[in-house]
Design an enzyme around this catalytic site. Structure first.
Site, mmCIF file in Angstrom:
data_model
loop_
_atom_site.group_PDB
_atom_site.id
_atom_site.type_symbol
_atom_site.label_atom_id
_atom_site.label_comp_id
_atom_site.label_asym_id
_atom_site.label_seq_id
_atom_site.Cartn_x
_atom_site.Cartn_y
_atom_site.Cartn_z
ATOM 1 N N CYS A 36 -19.702 -9.743 4.868
ATOM 2 C CA CYS A 36 -19.294 -10.806 3.510
ATOM 3 C C CYS A 36 -19.391 -12.400 4.094
ATOM 4 O O CYS A 36 -18.959 -12.469 5.038
ATOM 5 C CB CYS A 36 -18.307 -10.634 2.983
ATOM 6 S SG CYS A 36 -18.058 -11.763 1.507
ATOM 7 N N CYS A 64 -14.318 1.989 6.922
ATOM 8 C CA CYS A 64 -15.135 1.307 7.491
ATOM 9 C C CYS A 64 -15.337 0.030 6.903
ATOM 10 O O CYS A 64 -14.346 -0.397 6.111
ATOM 11 C CB CYS A 64 -16.290 2.276 6.759
ATOM 12 S SG CYS A 64 -18.115 0.812 5.952
ATOM 13 N N ASP A 93 0.714 -0.978 0.344
ATOM 14 C CA ASP A 93 0.233 0.190 0.132
ATOM 15 C C ASP A 93 1.087 1.598 -0.402
ATOM 16 O O ASP A 93 0.433 2.472 0.546
ATOM 17 C CB ASP A 93 -1.002 -0.137 0.987
ATOM 18 C CG ASP A 93 -2.252 1.186 1.161
ATOM 19 O OD1 ASP A 93 -2.130 1.438 -0.111
ATOM 20 O OD2 ASP A 93 -2.652 1.159 2.245
ATOM 21 N N CYS A 117 -24.326 -13.660 -5.036
ATOM 22 C CA CYS A 117 -24.501 -12.138 -3.423
ATOM 23 C C CYS A 117 -24.334 -11.128 -3.685
ATOM 24 O O CYS A 117 -23.392 -11.002 -4.954
ATOM 25 C CB CYS A 117 -23.544 -13.010 -2.547
ATOM 26 S SG CYS A 117 -23.348 -12.268 -1.205
ATOM 27 N N CYS A 174 -16.752 6.579 -0.205
ATOM 28 C CA CYS A 174 -16.819 5.522 0.723
ATOM 29 C C CYS A 174 -16.157 6.038 1.920
ATOM 30 O O CYS A 174 -15.821 6.991 1.875
ATOM 31 C CB CYS A 174 -15.560 4.566 -0.052
ATOM 32 S SG CYS A 174 -14.803 3.413 1.384
ATOM 33 N N CYS A 202 -17.955 -15.812 -5.999
ATOM 34 C CA CYS A 202 -19.254 -14.322 -5.813
ATOM 35 C C CYS A 202 -20.520 -14.647 -5.802
ATOM 36 O O CYS A 202 -21.068 -14.751 -4.654
ATOM 37 C CB CYS A 202 -19.224 -13.203 -5.861
ATOM 38 S SG CYS A 202 -17.605 -12.491 -4.819
ATOM 39 N N CYS A 212 -23.714 -1.465 1.950
ATOM 40 C CA CYS A 212 -22.996 -0.091 1.681
ATOM 41 C C CYS A 212 -24.346 1.037 2.064
ATOM 42 O O CYS A 212 -24.666 1.354 1.820
ATOM 43 C CB CYS A 212 -22.509 -0.257 0.854
ATOM 44 S SG CYS A 212 -20.857 1.299 1.043
ATOM 45 N N CYS A 260 -19.098 -3.996 4.189
ATOM 46 C CA CYS A 260 -18.967 -4.360 3.551
ATOM 47 C C CYS A 260 -17.854 -5.949 3.246
ATOM 48 O O CYS A 260 -18.847 -7.115 3.113
ATOM 49 C CB CYS A 260 -18.663 -3.787 1.800
ATOM 50 S SG CYS A 260 -16.958 -2.879 1.869
HETATM 51 S S1 SF4 Z 1 -20.711 -10.013 0.321
HETATM 52 FE FE1 SF4 Z 1 -18.624 -11.200 -0.428
HETATM 53 S S2 SF4 Z 1 -19.619 -12.742 -1.626
HETATM 54 FE FE2 SF4 Z 1 -20.812 -11.841 -1.345
HETATM 55 S S3 SF4 Z 1 -20.412 -10.156 -3.590
HETATM 56 FE FE3 SF4 Z 1 -19.562 -9.339 -1.796
HETATM 57 S S4 SF4 Z 1 -17.612 -10.008 -1.576
HETATM 58 FE FE4 SF4 Z 1 -18.841 -11.682 -3.364
HETATM 59 S S1 SF4 Z 2 -16.086 0.607 3.247
HETATM 60 FE FE1 SF4 Z 2 -17.083 -0.655 2.205
HETATM 61 S S2 SF4 Z 2 -19.687 -0.611 3.275
HETATM 62 FE FE2 SF4 Z 2 -18.204 0.860 4.071
HETATM 63 S S3 SF4 Z 2 -18.835 2.676 2.695
HETATM 64 FE FE3 SF4 Z 2 -16.953 1.836 1.760
HETATM 65 S S4 SF4 Z 2 -17.528 0.314 0.044
HETATM 66 FE FE4 SF4 Z 2 -19.054 1.399 2.035
#
Ligand code: SF4
Ligand code: SF4
Length: 344
Positions: free
Chosen positions: A232, A225, A118, A175, A198, A172, A182, A228
């Protein structure tokens, strides 16, 4: 291991930049396609060794996702992204990658090598996916069946022609949990993130004012954050770190917004020594806290929060003063207590 021909990723990168999804991360525009061209960044590079390091703290509870969702529901709690509660991962990962590079040099003899984590214009997820380290989730992060997505990525650029490792399949399926959960609808389409929306970007990378329309959506998230990733399903397989480095440091795992708001700059610098949080500086830290405190006031009026915000106002610079003023205005949207009846 991945090769260095990422030309098929260039169109996507160009389109993402053209849509200005990178927001004020101007270095991304400046670096342009160099991110997709390892051999331009480091001449002579023939292969990229990709590594992952799990960061879920060693003692994370079995139901750690439920714990995190609960924290997000308490408006007076401060939520810092899980990866940032321990030692600065740049330092940890970089030292380990360098040790790996040194061992490689001891085995095969002197060669060109440079480590990144990074820390440069590197298309990290693309390289990780090509090397089979995982697949790209719809939230744009790399994830894998055995480890979810709670890991950091690091790379070693080498001038050795190493055999690439094959990519994995994606899992994925249908899903869309990350997209649906988000808070700011920053995942504008599968695999497409508008960083400007984001919360990770807004609370860490973004300088200046946080757009007013998005402030209520930040809730109590003051640094990054995880939503997301929390949503998962693959993260039930997230691996705990074996290192103490990513153990949460007090008070970042359980502080209230008001406790953190009380830090002056000297205390902020002392408390965040060796932490990635220090990089955002005290001004952005306070800006984020002001937004979260405003969000707490909107949920329920609180004299202590109101007074703490007012006290900081006279010495605040223009940016902070504007965020404090916004936070205090949230009181007008707070529910009022029902009038007491004779029966109590
Ligand atoms: S929550 Fe995980 S498994 Fe579902 S679409 Fe997003 S990255 Fe893929
Ligand atoms: S980290 Fe993921 S859930 Fe949080 S604001 Fe960014 S994209 Fe959305």
């Amino acid at each position: 291991m991945a090769g260095v021909d990422l030309s098929s990723a260039e169109e996507g990168l160009k389109a993402w930049l053209a849509q200005r999804f990178h927001g004020t991360m101007h270095y991304m525009q400046r670096h342009g396609l160099r991110r997709a061209r390892p051999a331009e960044l480091l001449p002579g590079t023939l292969s990229v060794i990709n590594a992952r390091m799990d960061y879920l703290p060693r003692h994370a509870a079995d139901d750690w996702q439920a714990v995190e969702w609960q924290r997000l529901k308490d408006p007076q709690q401060a939520t810092v992204s899980v990866y940032a509660r321990g030692r600065d991962y740049h330092k940890v990962l970089r030292a380990r990658l360098q040790a790996l590079a040194d061992r490689l040099a001891a085995e095969v003899g002197p060669h060109g090598a440079r480590v990144f984590t990074d820390s440069g214009p590197v298309l990290e997820v693309e390289l990780a996916v090509r090397s089979g380290l995982g697949w790209r989730g719809k939230h744009t992060l790399a994830l894998q069946r055995e480890g979810g997505s709670m890991f950091f990525l690091g790379e070693i650029y080498v001038d050795l022609a190493l055999p690439p490792t094959p990519p994995t399949e994606t899992h994925c399926g249908r899903c869309t949990a990350c997209i649906d959960v988000c808070p700011t609808q920053a995942i504008v389409a599968p695999y497409r993130l508008d960083a400007r929306r984001c919360i990770s970007y807004l609370t860490i990378e973004h300088e200046g004012a946080i757009p007013e329309a998005l402030r209520p959506l930040l809730g109590n998230r003051i640094y990054g954050c995880d939503d997301c990733q929390l949503a998962c399903p693959w993260n039930k397989y997230a691996q705990r770190s074996t290192l103490p480095d990513f153990d949460a440091r007090a008070p970042l795992d359980g502080a209230t917004l008001l406790q953190l708001w009380a830090w002056d700059e000297a205390e902020f610098l002392r408390r965040t020594e060796g932490s990635a949080i220090r990089r955002i500086g005290h001004a952005r830290w306070q800006r984020n806290l002001a937004v979260a405190l405003g969000n707490a006031l909107r949920v329920a009026p609180d004299a202590e929060i109101e007074s703490a915000l007012c006290q900081r106002l006279p010495a605040a610079d223009e940016l902070l003063a504007e965020h404090i003023a916004w936070a205090l205005r949230q009181l007008s949207s707070a529910p009022t207590a029902p009038p007491a009846t004779a029966a109590g």
